[in-house]
Each structure stands twice: as C-alpha cells, then as structure tokens.
Design a protein around this motif. Structure first.
Motif, PDB file in Angstrom:
ATOM      1  N   ARG A 151       0.819  -1.215   0.000  1.00 60.37           N
ATOM      2  CA  ARG A 151       0.000   0.000   0.000  1.00 60.37           C
ATOM      3  C   ARG A 151       0.848   1.258   0.000  1.00 60.37           C
ATOM      4  N   GLU A 152       0.477   2.197  -0.833  1.00 56.65           N
ATOM      5  CA  GLU A 152       1.127   3.495  -0.839  1.00 56.65           C
ATOM      6  C   GLU A 152       0.574   4.338   0.311  1.00 56.65           C
ATOM      7  N   GLU A 153       1.437   5.147   0.907  1.00 58.97           N
ATOM      8  CA  GLU A 153       0.993   6.075   1.959  1.00 58.97           C
ATOM      9  C   GLU A 153       0.425   7.323   1.295  1.00 58.97           C
ATOM     10  N   THR A 154      -0.840   7.609   1.544  1.00 57.36           N
ATOM     11  CA  THR A 154      -1.514   8.733   0.890  1.00 57.36           C
ATOM     12  C   THR A 154      -1.372  10.052   1.647  1.00 57.36           C
ATOM     13  N   PHE A 155      -0.840  10.006   2.886  1.00 58.70           N
ATOM     14  CA  PHE A 155      -0.736  11.230   3.688  1.00 58.70           C
ATOM     15  C   PHE A 155       0.626  11.916   3.548  1.00 58.70           C
ATOM     16  N   THR A 156       1.533  11.326   2.803  1.00 57.92           N
ATOM     17  CA  THR A 156       2.841  11.955   2.617  1.00 57.92           C
ATOM     18  C   THR A 156       3.028  12.357   1.159  1.00 57.92           C
ATOM     19  N   ALA A 157       3.919  13.307   0.959  1.00 59.97           N
ATOM     20  CA  ALA A 157       4.161  13.820  -0.399  1.00 59.97           C
ATOM     21  C   ALA A 157       5.187  12.995  -1.152  1.00 59.97           C
ATOM     22  N   GLU A 158       5.972  12.193  -0.436  1.00 57.59           N
ATOM     23  CA  GLU A 158       7.034  11.424  -1.064  1.00 57.59           C
ATOM     24  C   GLU A 158       6.466  10.254  -1.861  1.00 57.59           C
ATOM     25  N   ALA A 159       6.816  10.190  -3.124  1.00 53.13           N
ATOM     26  CA  ALA A 159       6.382   9.067  -3.960  1.00 53.13           C
ATOM     27  C   ALA A 159       7.068   7.788  -3.489  1.00 53.13           C
ATOM     28  N   GLY A 160       6.319   6.720  -3.450  1.00 48.94           N
ATOM     29  CA  GLY A 160       6.893   5.435  -3.060  1.00 48.94           C
ATOM     30  C   GLY A 160       6.827   5.134  -1.579  1.00 48.94           C
ATOM     31  N   ASP A 161       6.370   6.094  -0.751  1.00 49.08           N
ATOM     32  CA  ASP A 161       6.214   5.825   0.683  1.00 49.08           C
ATOM     33  C   ASP A 161       5.169   4.737   0.894  1.00 49.08           C
ATOM     34  N   LYS A 162       5.468   3.800   1.762  1.00 54.79           N
ATOM     35  CA  LYS A 162       4.549   2.710   2.061  1.00 54.79           C
ATOM     36  C   LYS A 162       3.871   2.953   3.414  1.00 54.79           C
ATOM     37  N   ARG A 163       2.716   2.353   3.567  1.00 54.12           N
ATOM     38  CA  ARG A 163       1.945   2.497   4.798  1.00 54.12           C
ATOM     39  C   ARG A 163       2.692   1.823   5.939  1.00 54.12           C
ATOM     40  N   GLU A 164       2.982   2.580   6.997  1.00 62.77           N
ATOM     41  CA  GLU A 164       3.750   2.086   8.133  1.00 62.77           C
ATOM     42  C   GLU A 164       2.915   2.233   9.399  1.00 62.77           C
ATOM     43  N   LEU A 165       2.852   1.168  10.194  1.00 64.71           N
ATOM     44  CA  LEU A 165       2.007   1.153  11.388  1.00 64.71           C
ATOM     45  C   LEU A 165       2.803   0.717  12.612  1.00 64.71           C
ATOM     46  N   MET A 166       2.571   1.420  13.717  1.00 64.57           N
ATOM     47  CA  MET A 166       3.074   0.964  15.007  1.00 64.57           C
ATOM     48  C   MET A 166       1.980   0.121  15.661  1.00 64.57           C
ATOM     49  N   VAL A 167       2.352  -1.067  16.090  1.00 61.36           N
ATOM     50  CA  VAL A 167       1.405  -2.022  16.658  1.00 61.36           C
ATOM     51  C   VAL A 167       1.961  -2.539  17.977  1.00 61.36           C
ATOM     52  N   GLN A 168       1.139  -2.518  19.006  1.00 61.17           N
ATOM     53  CA  GLN A 168       1.557  -3.042  20.305  1.00 61.17           C
ATOM     54  C   GLN A 168       0.690  -4.232  20.678  1.00 61.17           C
ATOM     55  N   ILE A 169       1.346  -5.293  21.140  1.00 60.18           N
ATOM     56  CA  ILE A 169       0.635  -6.501  21.565  1.00 60.18           C
ATOM     57  C   ILE A 169       0.815  -6.682  23.066  1.00 60.18           C
ATOM     58  N   TRP A 170      -0.314  -6.834  23.737  1.00 61.96           N
ATOM     59  CA  TRP A 170      -0.315  -7.180  25.166  1.00 61.96           C
ATOM     60  C   TRP A 170      -0.780  -8.629  25.287  1.00 61.96           C
ATOM     61  N   TYR A 171      -0.141  -9.420  26.134  1.00 62.36           N
ATOM     62  CA  TYR A 171      -0.464 -10.841  26.195  1.00 62.36           C
ATOM     63  C   TYR A 171      -0.381 -11.353  27.636  1.00 62.36           C
ATOM     64  N   PRO A 172      -1.092 -12.449  27.944  1.00 62.31           N
ATOM     65  CA  PRO A 172      -1.041 -13.011  29.299  1.00 62.31           C
ATOM     66  C   PRO A 172       0.360 -13.513  29.623  1.00 62.31           C
ATOM     67  N   ALA A 173       0.843 -13.152  30.784  1.00 65.81           N
ATOM     68  CA  ALA A 173       2.155 -13.596  31.243  1.00 65.81           C
ATOM     69  C   ALA A 173       1.985 -14.337  32.563  1.00 65.81           C
ATOM     70  N   GLU A 174       3.006 -15.082  32.929  1.00 68.34           N
ATOM     71  CA  GLU A 174       2.957 -15.797  34.204  1.00 68.34           C
ATOM     72  C   GLU A 174       2.850 -14.802  35.357  1.00 68.34           C
ATOM     73  N   LEU A 175       2.163 -15.207  36.423  1.00 65.88           N
ATOM     74  CA  LEU A 175       1.948 -14.304  37.555  1.00 65.88           C
ATOM     75  C   LEU A 175       3.263 -13.825  38.158  1.00 65.88           C
ATOM     76  N   GLN A 176       4.276 -14.678  38.128  1.00 67.29           N
ATOM     77  CA  GLN A 176       5.562 -14.296  38.719  1.00 67.29           C
ATOM     78  C   GLN A 176       6.447 -13.527  37.741  1.00 67.29           C
ATOM     79  N   ALA A 177       5.883 -13.078  36.625  1.00 67.42           N
ATOM     80  CA  ALA A 177       6.668 -12.319  35.641  1.00 67.42           C
ATOM     81  C   ALA A 177       7.343 -11.134  36.311  1.00 67.42           C
ATOM     82  N   SER A 178       8.642 -11.021  36.128  1.00 71.88           N
ATOM     83  CA  SER A 178       9.409  -9.949  36.771  1.00 71.88           C
ATOM     84  C   SER A 178       9.934  -8.989  35.716  1.00 71.88           C
ATOM     85  N   GLY A 179      10.203  -7.798  36.154  1.00 66.48           N
ATOM     86  CA  GLY A 179      10.722  -6.770  35.261  1.00 66.48           C
ATOM     87  C   GLY A 179      10.097  -5.434  35.579  1.00 66.48           C
TER      88      GLY A 179
END
Length: 489
Positions: A151-179
C-alpha cells in the motif's frame, strides 16, 4: 457547588498521588508549619528538618521522578537554608508586641495559602495509575513497527512511501513475571506536544504522561496455562492512539486475551516509529460524512494488514513468543469512536472477526447495518450524552448531519445483539484521557471509575461468551439499571 466539586476532586486526586510524592509533600508541609509556628528554632533543629526534607525529596526524585507540579513542595526544602543564612548574618532578636503578632498572623496565612496550592497542584494534575487487573494473569507486552509493502501512503508527499504502522501486543504472562513496568507511552514528548496543539492548551499540562506506568512488563514470557489465547484487536478514535484504552486492555489481557493495539498513522495523535521518527496527526475533514465514510476504508485496510501479520506470527514468530499461541480461530475486535466504526465494518466484511464491540462510534464506513442485524455477535456501547449531542451543537447544519448519522444505529441490536447506554457518560469517557485530571472528569459531569468498570465488565462478559463459550453473566440482564440501560434485539 464549585467548592464541593473542588474538594471532591482534591480527595480523589489524592488517591492518585505516588507514595514517595505523598510522603515528601507531607514532610514539607509539616516543616513549613513548624517554621511558621515555632517561636524558637535552634540551628540543630533546622538542620535536622532540612535533612529530613531533602532526603524525602531525593528519594522521591530517584524512585518516581521529579515533575514541575511538585516545585512548590520542593521549594519548602530550601526555607531552612534561607533562615540559617539569615541567622548567620543577623543576630536573631526576640520580637514582641502588636506588630510582631500581625506579622506572625500574616506569615501564617500566607504559609497556609501556599501549602494549599503546593498540595493541590500535584493532586489536580496527578501521575495517574490504572486499576490493578483482576484476572489470574500478569501482562507482557511487545511493540512492532510494520510496513505494508502493498500500500502506498496517501498522507505523505514522497512518492513510493509505504503504509507504516506501530502495533503493540499485550499478552497473558505468568503471575511471577518480573521486570520493570512499562511506561504508558514509550515516548511521551510527542503526545504532550500533540495534545497541546490539538486542545490549544499549555504543553506542561500533559507532561505527566512521561511518569505514568502500566502493569505490563516488556518481553515477559507468555503464560503457559493455555496452549493458545483468543485475539482481540483494538482501534482508537481520531486523534487517539493505540494505548488510549489501557484501562480496558489490561483487564482483558489479565483474563486470558491477547490484545493488539493499532496506531492508525497520521490519524493518531502521534505515531513514534522504532527509529524515533514521528508521524503527526494530519487534520482531516471530520465534519463531512462522505469523507469519513471513505476514510474508514483506510482504517479497515490497516486492520486487515495487521491480521495478516498476526497470522504470520502465529505460524512462525522469529522470537518464538507467539508461534502457535495466537488462536486465530477466535478473533474479536473493539474500538472507540472512529475505531468503533472500524470494528463494525470489520465484523461485517471480514470472516476472521467473530465478534465486535463499538464504543460510542457513529457507524461510518461503506456498509450499513442491514435490517435484521449483523448476523454476528455485536455490542454497541453509547454514552447518553453522545446520543443527545446534536441538541447541543449551535451549527444547525452540523447538528443535522449528526442526527442523520445517528439513524445508522437503527438495526444494531437486531437479531439478538446488544446496545448498552451508559448514564451520565460522554464520548471521551470511553478512553483514558480524563485520568489526566480529576478536575476535568468533574467538569465533564461523569464518574469515570464507575463507567470504566461497567465498560470492562460488559466487554469481558461479551467476549467470554462469544469467544470462550462461557455462560453470560451480565448481558442476560436486559432492561434499565441505575447507571445504564441494556437493550437486546
């Protein structure tokens, strides 16, 4: 009324204050009172007071981070230094008489006023927290920068720009997950700047975002209790962002769902890419129904691309985290505002989406809900204020457009689907935004914590039933309730 609202705001805001922040404020206010009220103050006592105050501020800074809302509290720490300096230059003299009493009363009054301001500022603009998730899982998270080469990015003026998305995934972790718990926003600066420009308010009001942390731990090991977990996609509203419903996402993940948040680039407040580039919100014609119907096509394509990427991860994750752990046979979607409209379109148009929730989103998009309903599980959540918003818009043309758009809700509950209308609620209350200040919440006239619990309880009941085949707990109680009305077609 204003005094009552402010008092309640301060009380509720105090619940958000961080522990060392609260301790530092308490110690310094006590110090200020002692400095004003004590008739004699020895050098030793002054030094002890200075040391205690400085240590409290130091620990607060190290453990929680210093912020400008606490500056009046920090300044109290230097008062003993000033007094000690004055004492070293001038011999202290005992003052008596009417003049000294007046000065004492004036000093006490000013100190009291200063103390009120010093305490109120970090309470009215708190470093907010999210309610502890109720489910049996901890939360892990990981973020991806994905480019759709098709897909071409329609919001930018640069020809050839592709659609770029930031995606975050949240998932179940063990209860003792540390950090270390993840920040609410990995780079809060662009969001503070974005909100400042959008709302025409000082950027300083939004700097608390940088101190807010969630319950998620980055790269935590995925929980092994289940072989795979149902997947839920989340789509934000115009000028929103993928993290804007953390209050809801964390509760769902803790109950055994993998949630995937999408930043719809150039329609989100800001998209901060992996290399630090920022894609800012691009102004769009949000007053035109025709434009919004067409714009929704781009959001639908975003979601379809993300679904494709998730299928690839489920088959083979290079990091081995999600290989075989994403149950792509049990995929649902939920969204707020324009993201809610996108969820509805995806439910109608993509067989991979088995159930969807629309949170206060007018049904923009190319397809309409047909008479007889969607033939797939659907829950519309509405704010009572939103359903009456056309009556409050002075621009008659715009009001008429909103009224026309609301007629698209006509068949949403047909075929056994649900419509939940939350009382004393508005459009923004479906997101985290009002957490930024209890004063804004009070001015909006809603009870955010109560509304969020209703949203969470009904979201979980809906997805548990239609994706996990569990018995309904709430959605079978149709009718009027004190805080909401539930309709079923």
């Amino acid at each position: 009324m204003l005094v009552e609202m402010t008092a309640r705001t301060v009380y509720e805001g105090a619940l958000f204050m961080r522990s060392m922040e609260m301790l530092s404020a308490f110690i310094n206010i006590v110090l200020l009172g002692w400095l004003i009220l004590a008739r004699t103050k020895s050098r030793r006592a002054m030094l002890i007071g200075l040391a205690i105050s400085a240590i409290a501020v130091l620990f607060h800074g190290i453990m929680e981070g210093m912020r400008w809302q606490m500056v009046p509290i920090y300044l109290i720490t230097i008062i003993p230094i000033v007094i000690l300096g004055v004492q070293s230059i001038f011999e202290p003299k005992e003052r008596t008489g009417k003049g000294s009493r007046i000065r004492r009363i004036l000093a006490l009054s000013l100190a009291f006023l200063y103390g009120i301001i010093a305490v109120a500022l970090p309470i009215v603009l708190p470093v907010f927290t999210f309610e502890k998730p109720a489910g049996p899982y901890s939360i892990g998270t990981v973020t991806y920068d994905w480019i759709d080469e098709q897909r071409e990015e329609t919001f930018t003026a640069e020809a050839g720009d592709k659609r770029e998305l930031m995606v975050q995934i949240w998932y179940p972790a063990e209860l003792q997950a540390s950090g270390k718990r993840e920040h609410y926003l990995s780079d809060a600066g662009p969001f503070a700047e974005g909100y400042s420009k959008l709302l025409n308010m000082p950027k300083a009001l939004f700097t608390t975002f940088e101190h807010v942390r969630t319950h998620a731990v980055e790269h935590a090991a995925i929980a092994t209790r289940e072989p795979a977990y149902p997947v839920l996609l989340f789509s934000h509203g115009f000028s929103g962002h993928k993290n804007q419903n953390t209050f809801q996402i964390e509760q769902l993940v803790s109950e055994g769902y993998i949630v995937v948040g999408i930043d719809h680039t150039y329609s989100s407040m800001a998209s901060v890419f992996a290399d630090g580039r920022v894609a800012w919100l691009v102004p769009q014609d949000t007053d035109s129904a025709d434009y919004l119907d067409q714009a929704n096509e781009g959001w639908v394509e975003d979601v379809k691309f993300v679904l494709h990427q998730l299928e690839q991860l489920a088959n083979h994750d290079p990091e081995e985290r999600f290989t075989g752990r994403l149950d792509m046979e049990k995929v649902g979607m939920f969204g707020h505002s324009f993201g809610g409209a996108t969820s509805t379109q995806m439910l109608m148009r993509d067989d991979r989406i088995k159930a969807a929730i629309n949170m206060d989103g007018i049904l923009y998009g190319k397809q309409r809900v047909p008479e007889g309903g969607l033939k797939k599980p659907f829950l519309l959540m509405s704010a009572d204020h939103s359903l009456q918003i056309a009556q409050t818009i002075p621009d008659r043309q715009q009001a008429e457009m909103i009224e026309r758009m609301l007629t698209r809700y006509e068949h949403v509950a047909d075929g056994g689907n649900y419509w939940l209308i939350i009382n004393n609620m508005d459009h923004t209350g479906f997101s985290d935004f009002y957490l930024i200040s209890p004063l804004i919440e009070r001015m909006a006239g809603i009870h955010l914590q109560q509304a969020h619990r209703i949203i969470n309880d009904y979201s979980l009941d809906f997805f548990n039933h239609y994706l996990k085949q569990q018995p309904l707990q709430l959605l079978n109680q149709v009718g009027e309730h004190p805080d909401y009305t539930l309709k079923k077609g």
